[in-house]
Design a protein around this motif. Structure first.
Motif, PDB file in Angstrom:
ATOM      1  N   THR A  59       0.838  -1.207   0.000  1.00  0.00           N
ATOM      2  CA  THR A  59       0.000   0.000   0.000  1.00  0.00           C
ATOM      3  C   THR A  59       0.871   1.254   0.000  1.00  0.00           C
ATOM      4  N   ASP A  60       1.922   1.251   0.809  1.00  0.00           N
ATOM      5  CA  ASP A  60       2.820   2.422   0.834  1.00  0.00           C
ATOM      6  C   ASP A  60       3.359   2.712  -0.562  1.00  0.00           C
ATOM      7  N   ALA A  61       3.773   1.672  -1.254  1.00  0.00           N
ATOM      8  CA  ALA A  61       4.347   1.868  -2.595  1.00  0.00           C
ATOM      9  C   ALA A  61       3.279   2.291  -3.598  1.00  0.00           C
ATOM     10  N   MET A  62       2.102   1.670  -3.522  1.00  0.00           N
ATOM     11  CA  MET A  62       1.042   1.953  -4.498  1.00  0.00           C
ATOM     12  C   MET A  62       0.536   3.385  -4.390  1.00  0.00           C
ATOM     13  N   HIS A  63       0.566   3.912  -3.169  1.00  0.00           N
ATOM     14  CA  HIS A  63       0.073   5.283  -2.986  1.00  0.00           C
ATOM     15  C   HIS A  63       1.223   6.275  -2.918  1.00  0.00           C
ATOM     16  N   VAL A  73      10.213  -3.210  -9.679  1.00  0.00           N
ATOM     17  CA  VAL A  73       9.300  -4.282 -10.084  1.00  0.00           C
ATOM     18  C   VAL A  73       9.608  -5.543  -9.281  1.00  0.00           C
ATOM     19  N   TYR A  74      10.902  -5.838  -9.147  1.00  0.00           N
ATOM     20  CA  TYR A  74      11.283  -7.053  -8.425  1.00  0.00           C
ATOM     21  C   TYR A  74      10.850  -6.975  -6.954  1.00  0.00           C
ATOM     22  N   GLY A  75      11.092  -5.809  -6.341  1.00  0.00           N
ATOM     23  CA  GLY A  75      10.706  -5.640  -4.931  1.00  0.00           C
ATOM     24  C   GLY A  75       9.209  -5.837  -4.748  1.00  0.00           C
ATOM     25  N   MET A  76       8.421  -5.255  -5.649  1.00  0.00           N
ATOM     26  CA  MET A  76       6.960  -5.386  -5.544  1.00  0.00           C
ATOM     27  C   MET A  76       6.542  -6.842  -5.766  1.00  0.00           C
TER      28      MET A  76
END
Ligand SMILES: Cc1cn([C@H]2C[C@H](O)[C@@H](COP(=O)(O)O)O2)c(=O)[nH]c1=O
Length: 221
Positions: A59-63, A73-76
């Motif tokens: 969620t932190d990354a998406m927002h 991409v790899y981390g996600m």
């Protein structure tokens, strides 16, 4: 009865599609139709918002709350996979208790969305990585079938925009506002369906109401 005979396992049915393709509505309709036939069903949805630390990090990354940090991409892909790994035992237990386990997004979402964020040349490697890690190393239960809700990208985008305007706390995330990503993602989904990636895929027209009766007939054969 043969004491060594295994109890029949439930079927694991995965519902996939773009953001705004109607996965939640379809899952509701399938749950009702299965109940009408006297079958027991339960449901899961990924990411497991509010239920796993991995989903919180997603969620932190998406927002875009990472400030100067960047998501990769790899981390996600790893975070989404770990979120599912934490649910694997629960899904396995449900497959022993229910006739059908419906899952709103599973490893195919990781394959489609992560590949769509990479150059086309890397799509094959991404899709293979997801399968090898999630089914191979993490040993997630293997889906029996995938349902792909096919909707034009513009229709899906209009639905997510409407939802953000009308549902409190339903702000669009960075994937939902990226039309190019959704279009590429739709192409990868079509390829996965064409290949019957991991299990048989059933493509469903999601631009209008779905005939749940006919669909359950198709899935259960
Ligand atoms: C479950 C999952 C979702 N996603 C993406 C698809 C959606 O745009 C986003 C959040 O899912 P949601 O909008 O269905 O809550 O995360 C992945 O990239 N990989 C995954 O494994």
């Amino acid at each position: 009865m043969d004491p060594l005979a295994c109890a029949p396992m439930g079927r694991l049915i995965v519902i996939e599609g773009l953001d705004g393709s109607g996965k939640r509505t379809l899952t509701d309709a399938l749950t009702k139709e299965l109940a009408d036939r006297g079958l027991t069903a339960t449901r899961w949805a990924f990411p497991r918002y509010g239920e796993s630390v991995h989903a919180d990090l997603i969620t932190d990354a998406m927002h875009k709350r990472l400030g100067p940090l960047v998501d990769t991409v790899y981390g996600m892909a790893v975070l989404y996979a770990l979120d599912r790994q934490g649910a694997a035992a629960g899904i396995r237990a449900d497959l022993e208790r229910f006739d059908v386990v419906l899952v709103d997004r599973y490893l195919a979402s990781n394959a489609a969305y992560c590949a769509a964020r990479l150059h086309e040349d890397a799509h094959g490697d991404m899709v293979r990585w997801v399968r090898d890690v999630e089914l191979g190393r993490f040993e997630l239960p293997v889906p029996d079938a995938h349902l792909l809700l096919r909707v034009p990208v513009e229709v899906a985008a209009a639905r997510t925009a409407h939802r953000a305007d009308t549902e409190a706390g339903r702000e669009r995330d960075s994937y939902e506002t990226d039309g190019g990503l959704q279009a590429r993602c739709s192409e990868v989904y079509e390829q996965l369906a064409e290949q019957n990636w991991v299990s048989p895929w059933h493509v469903v027209d999601g631009s209008g109401p779905v005939d749940a009766v006919a669909l359950v007939d198709r899935i259960l054969g």
